[in-house]
Write a protein that holds these residues in place. Structure first.
Motif, PDB file in Angstrom:
ATOM      1  N   PHE A 203       0.858  -1.185   0.000  1.00  0.00           N
ATOM      2  CA  PHE A 203       0.000   0.000   0.000  1.00  0.00           C
ATOM      3  C   PHE A 203       0.896   1.237   0.000  1.00  0.00           C
ATOM      4  N   ILE A 204       0.858   1.988  -1.098  1.00  0.00           N
ATOM      5  CA  ILE A 204       1.708   3.176  -1.245  1.00  0.00           C
ATOM      6  C   ILE A 204       0.976   4.386  -0.694  1.00  0.00           C
ATOM      7  N   GLU A 205       1.570   5.030   0.306  1.00  0.00           N
ATOM      8  CA  GLU A 205       0.974   6.214   0.938  1.00  0.00           C
ATOM      9  C   GLU A 205       1.495   7.488   0.264  1.00  0.00           C
ATOM     10  N   PRO A 206       0.642   8.502   0.060  1.00  0.00           N
ATOM     11  CA  PRO A 206      -0.826   8.494   0.190  1.00  0.00           C
ATOM     12  C   PRO A 206      -1.525   8.153  -1.133  1.00  0.00           C
ATOM     13  N   LYS A 207      -0.742   7.703  -2.106  1.00  0.00           N
ATOM     14  CA  LYS A 207      -1.240   7.508  -3.472  1.00  0.00           C
ATOM     15  C   LYS A 207      -2.466   6.621  -3.535  1.00  0.00           C
ATOM     16  N   TYR A 208      -2.434   5.505  -2.791  1.00  0.00           N
ATOM     17  CA  TYR A 208      -3.483   4.510  -2.951  1.00  0.00           C
ATOM     18  C   TYR A 208      -4.759   4.819  -2.170  1.00  0.00           C
ATOM     19  N   TYR A 209      -4.821   5.983  -1.567  1.00  0.00           N
ATOM     20  CA  TYR A 209      -6.095   6.409  -0.993  1.00  0.00           C
ATOM     21  C   TYR A 209      -7.009   7.007  -2.063  1.00  0.00           C
ATOM     22  N   TYR A 210      -6.490   7.089  -3.280  1.00  0.00           N
ATOM     23  CA  TYR A 210      -7.232   7.665  -4.393  1.00  0.00           C
ATOM     24  C   TYR A 210      -7.038   6.778  -5.622  1.00  0.00           C
ATOM     25  N   PHE A 211      -7.910   6.951  -6.601  1.00  0.00           N
ATOM     26  CA  PHE A 211      -7.782   6.221  -7.859  1.00  0.00           C
ATOM     27  C   PHE A 211      -7.463   7.196  -8.984  1.00  0.00           C
ATOM     28  N   PRO A 212      -6.719   6.726  -9.995  1.00  0.00           N
ATOM     29  CA  PRO A 212      -6.453   7.606 -11.135  1.00  0.00           C
ATOM     30  C   PRO A 212      -7.672   7.739 -12.031  1.00  0.00           C
ATOM     31  N   ILE A 213      -7.695   8.793 -12.805  1.00  0.00           N
ATOM     32  CA  ILE A 213      -8.733   8.971 -13.818  1.00  0.00           C
ATOM     33  C   ILE A 213      -8.355   8.124 -15.034  1.00  0.00           C
ATOM     34  N   PRO A 214      -9.298   7.388 -15.596  1.00  0.00           N
ATOM     35  CA  PRO A 214      -8.970   6.585 -16.779  1.00  0.00           C
ATOM     36  C   PRO A 214      -8.331   7.438 -17.875  1.00  0.00           C
ATOM     37  N   GLN A 215      -7.309   6.897 -18.465  1.00  0.00           N
ATOM     38  CA  GLN A 215      -6.520   7.628 -19.453  1.00  0.00           C
ATOM     39  C   GLN A 215      -7.386   8.166 -20.591  1.00  0.00           C
ATOM     40  N   GLY A 216      -8.339   7.362 -21.037  1.00  0.00           N
ATOM     41  CA  GLY A 216      -9.189   7.786 -22.145  1.00  0.00           C
ATOM     42  C   GLY A 216     -10.015   9.018 -21.833  1.00  0.00           C
ATOM     43  N   GLU A 217     -10.404   9.188 -20.554  1.00  0.00           N
ATOM     44  CA  GLU A 217     -11.194  10.356 -20.165  1.00  0.00           C
ATOM     45  C   GLU A 217     -10.373  11.636 -20.280  1.00  0.00           C
ATOM     46  N   ARG A 218      -9.089  11.534 -19.995  1.00  0.00           N
ATOM     47  CA  ARG A 218      -8.227  12.729 -20.082  1.00  0.00           C
ATOM     48  C   ARG A 218      -7.857  13.040 -21.522  1.00  0.00           C
ATOM     49  N   VAL A 219      -7.932  12.028 -22.381  1.00  0.00           N
ATOM     50  CA  VAL A 219      -7.749  12.295 -23.811  1.00  0.00           C
ATOM     51  C   VAL A 219      -8.970  13.026 -24.352  1.00  0.00           C
ATOM     52  N   THR A 220     -10.166  12.546 -23.933  1.00  0.00           N
ATOM     53  CA  THR A 220     -11.411  13.192 -24.359  1.00  0.00           C
ATOM     54  C   THR A 220     -11.504  14.613 -23.830  1.00  0.00           C
ATOM     55  N   ASN A 221     -11.147  14.804 -22.569  1.00  0.00           N
ATOM     56  CA  ASN A 221     -11.193  16.130 -21.945  1.00  0.00           C
ATOM     57  C   ASN A 221      -9.813  16.475 -21.399  1.00  0.00           C
ATOM     58  N   PRO A 222      -8.971  17.128 -22.195  1.00  0.00           N
ATOM     59  CA  PRO A 222      -7.599  17.443 -21.770  1.00  0.00           C
ATOM     60  C   PRO A 222      -7.527  18.444 -20.618  1.00  0.00           C
ATOM     61  N   ASN A 223      -8.671  19.046 -20.245  1.00  0.00           N
ATOM     62  CA  ASN A 223      -8.657  19.984 -19.121  1.00  0.00           C
ATOM     63  C   ASN A 223      -8.701  19.269 -17.765  1.00  0.00           C
ATOM     64  N   LEU A 224      -8.994  17.985 -17.771  1.00  0.00           N
ATOM     65  CA  LEU A 224      -8.952  17.235 -16.516  1.00  0.00           C
ATOM     66  C   LEU A 224      -7.506  17.032 -16.091  1.00  0.00           C
ATOM     67  N   HIS A 225      -7.227  17.283 -14.828  1.00  0.00           N
ATOM     68  CA  HIS A 225      -5.889  16.978 -14.318  1.00  0.00           C
ATOM     69  C   HIS A 225      -5.923  15.616 -13.637  1.00  0.00           C
ATOM     70  N   GLU A 226      -4.829  14.897 -13.676  1.00  0.00           N
ATOM     71  CA  GLU A 226      -4.783  13.582 -13.056  1.00  0.00           C
ATOM     72  C   GLU A 226      -4.957  13.711 -11.551  1.00  0.00           C
ATOM     73  N   THR A 227      -5.545  12.685 -10.943  1.00  0.00           N
ATOM     74  CA  THR A 227      -5.742  12.669  -9.494  1.00  0.00           C
ATOM     75  C   THR A 227      -4.409  12.902  -8.791  1.00  0.00           C
ATOM     76  N   ASN A 228      -4.458  13.661  -7.703  1.00  0.00           N
ATOM     77  CA  ASN A 228      -3.237  13.929  -6.934  1.00  0.00           C
ATOM     78  C   ASN A 228      -2.529  12.630  -6.576  1.00  0.00           C
TER      79      ASN A 228
END
Length: 591
Positions: A564-589
């Motif tokens: 369990f990597i702290e604090p990274k795994y307390y959150y999930f990443p945004i699917p890559q395809g969603e950020r391609v569709t909407n480049p204004n989305l920033h990846e989860t912290n």
């Protein structure tokens, strides 16, 4: 009611089916909007369909409450198998459906109080669904209406901040608490008390998440939400005639019977439940799914149950040689909830004639909570016992935890919350002035400190025990920032390999764990045997923590350790395809 529900499904499948386009857009034809949303009865049809989608929880997969588990997203995460390219999620279909209702509900003509009731339900559910997104990503875009293709700026906007979105969620929940009706004649219908309970549940989560997740920098705002949880509890408890803890079957039966009842409609502990029915063929999988099927319960959960000793409730870890207690010995003088959650020695599964022998490949501690006593209900998809969606027991624990985290918990608070739960099973009361530090709890939750430290730890123990297998444990671990607890759960203690032992309590040895088949003595050939190595000398699915003895662990947890990597795994990443569709989305912290 069941016939009406089936009719609703047919109607709403046509009304609210969603496609795979951006942000899960719903059809918005003039035909639909002109012929629907015109009366309170139209709104009722929509809301009743939402009730059908409720999914009660009856186990704790992917947590430290279980040893083995079928495929689970959290397990994939801590095995390092989730990346932006492989992750799922970012599903907006339900939120858009709710916004679609809210966009059109204002057209309805009729009793305004009733109209506001249904609007309140949908806003409450929107708040609930949005908070699931916040738990997963922290920052998400807030939408208060169903977007149209022409709203380009909104469609392609970046995330709003967690603080902004949670503020909007609280507004939705507050609206629900004020406008949803209080009628409890039917506890399968969304009611104001469920809205209060949902507000309490979410406020507690947000308050503790902000307190312990210092990476957010929101610690100073945590108490605001903890106070909201307390206020919501008080809103429910002001209605004392409708709610009380279920204890009519005695301390050795009441707790378990609550979860296997075929009719919860008159149970005053229930705030909302999912109604299943044999005649209507509305059934579920609980009895088959949780009992020694893909998972068993864990040693850590087993050790959480207190021991009765000289009219006191003491930690299991204070018992001499507690670490090496056999399966049978662990049941001596325990909190009765233990034997109403874990399979006890001599348990006979409905339909069988001999006591059940635990499956050691799954860890050795089968779950009987939610398992019906009726043989007709134990096959796959045949269970029809009603399942709680919210009950008073949870609300009492929310109150005790919020008060402890605020530093204001007193004995009166414990007596009207946790001690009511202990009274149900005949356990000695929790006495605030007598609490001492339990090293086991201190090790599990090392980030708890302050004057209320011991109280917070004991409340967490009580919550784990009372709500075991009800689907809360994963959220609790994540909000308390103790994700490392997920890394290597353990099962039953095995004193030695190549020997057999008794698990049914009749004095006759039943089962043993052996190095391999060649290690089985002739006198043991008729016993149930499990092996650490196969005929080729390869490791099997289970190992022991000390090699030739110790706690059962999954071999995969040794060869492919969970991290369990702290604090990274307390959150999930945004699917890559969603950020391609909407480049204004920033990846989860932290991703």
């Amino acid at each position: 009611m069941k016939t009406r529900v089936l009719y609703i499904v047919i109607i709403m499948m046509g009304l609210c089916g969603c496609n795979d386009s951006f942000l899960n857009r719903l059809p918005e034809t003039s035909l639909v909007t002109e012929n629907f949303f015109n009366s309170p009865s139209d709104l009722e049809l929509f809301v009743n369909k939402l009730y059908l989608s409720e999914s009660p929880k009856y186990w704790d997969p992917g947590t430290d409450n279980v040893v083995a588990s079928e495929k689970d997203e959290m397990l994939d995460l801590i095995h390092g198998n989730i990346t932006p390219a492989t992750v799922g999620g970012w599903d907006w279909g339900q939120i858009r459906e709710l916004n679609y209702f809210l966009d059109n509900a204002g057209k309805a003509q009729g009793d305004q109080e009733l109209i506001n009731h249904y609007i309140g339900i949908v806003r409450m559910l929107r708040g609930r669904e949005y908070y699931e997104m916040v738990k997963r990503y922290s920052d998400v875009p807030w939408y208060d209406h169903a977007l149209k293709d022409t709203e380009v700026d909104e469609l392609y906007k970046p995330q709003d901040s967690r603080t902004f979105v949670v503020e909007k969620i609280m507004e939705d929940l507050d609206f629900g608490c004020k406008n949803i009706m209080t009628d409890l004649e039917n506890r399968t219908v969304y009611n104001r008390w469920y809205a209060y309970g949902l507000l309490a549940r979410i406020a507690l989560h947000e308050g503790t998440f902000r307190k312990y997740h210092t990476e957010l920098g929101l610690e100073s705002t945590a108490d605001e939400f903890l106070r909201k949880a307390v206020t919501a509890f008080e809103g429910i408890m002001a209605n004392t005639t409708d709610f009380e803890i279920y204890d009519v079957d005695g301390p050795d039966n009441s707790y378990r019977n609550l979860f296997i009842s075929n009719d919860l409609s008159k149970c005053k502990e229930i705030i909302l439940f999912k109604d299943y029915d044999y005649d209507a063929q509305i059934k579920h999988y609980a009895s088959n799914h949780v009992f020694s099927y893909t998972t068993n319960l864990s040693r850590a959960l087993m050790e959480s149950y207190l021991v009765k000793k000289e009219n006191k409730a003491v930690p299991f870890s204070s018992v001499e040689n507690y670490q090496t207690k056999t399966f049978i010995e662990t049941f001596a003088d325990r909190d009765p909830r233990y034997a109403q959650t874990f399979m006890y020695p001599g348990y006979i599964r409905p339909g069988d004639v001999q006591p059940f022998v635990p499956n050691m490949n799954l860890g050795g501690y089968p779950q009987i909570k939610f398992v019906s006593k009726d043989a007709q209900q134990i096959m796959p998809g045949t269970s029809y016992n009603d399942l709680p969606l919210m009950r008073l027991g949870e609300i009492l624990l929310i109150y005790a935890e919020a008060k402890a985290e605020l530093g204001t918990l007193n004995q009166e608070d414990l007596d009207k919350s946790i001690n009511k739960l202990r009274d149900r099973v005949g356990m000695p009361h929790m006495i605030l002035s007598e609490l001492v530090t339990d090293p086991t709890l201190e090790q599990q939750y090392p980030n708890v400190s302050g004057a209320m430290k011991n109280a917070i730890l004991e409340v967490r123990r009580e919550r784990r025990v009372e709500l075991a297998c009800e689907g809360f444990r994963k959220d609790d671990i994540l909000r308390w920032r103790v994700g490392t607890l997920l890394e290597m759960p353990q099962g039953a203690y095995i004193a030695a390999i190549n020997e057999v032992f008794d698990v049914t309590g009749d004095g006759v040895s039943d089962v043993g764990i052996f190095l391999n088949s060649a290690s089985v003595k002739p006198i043991y050939k008729k016993k149930i045997c499990y092996y650490l190595e196969d005929e080729n000398g390869e490791k099997t699915g289970i190992s022991l923590s000390e090699g030739d003895h110790g706690y059962i662990i999954l071999t995969n947890d040794l060869t492919s350790p969970k991290k369990f990597i702290e604090p990274k795994y307390y959150y999930f990443p945004i699917p890559q395809g969603e950020r391609v569709t909407n480049p204004n989305l920033h990846e989860t912290n932290f991703w």
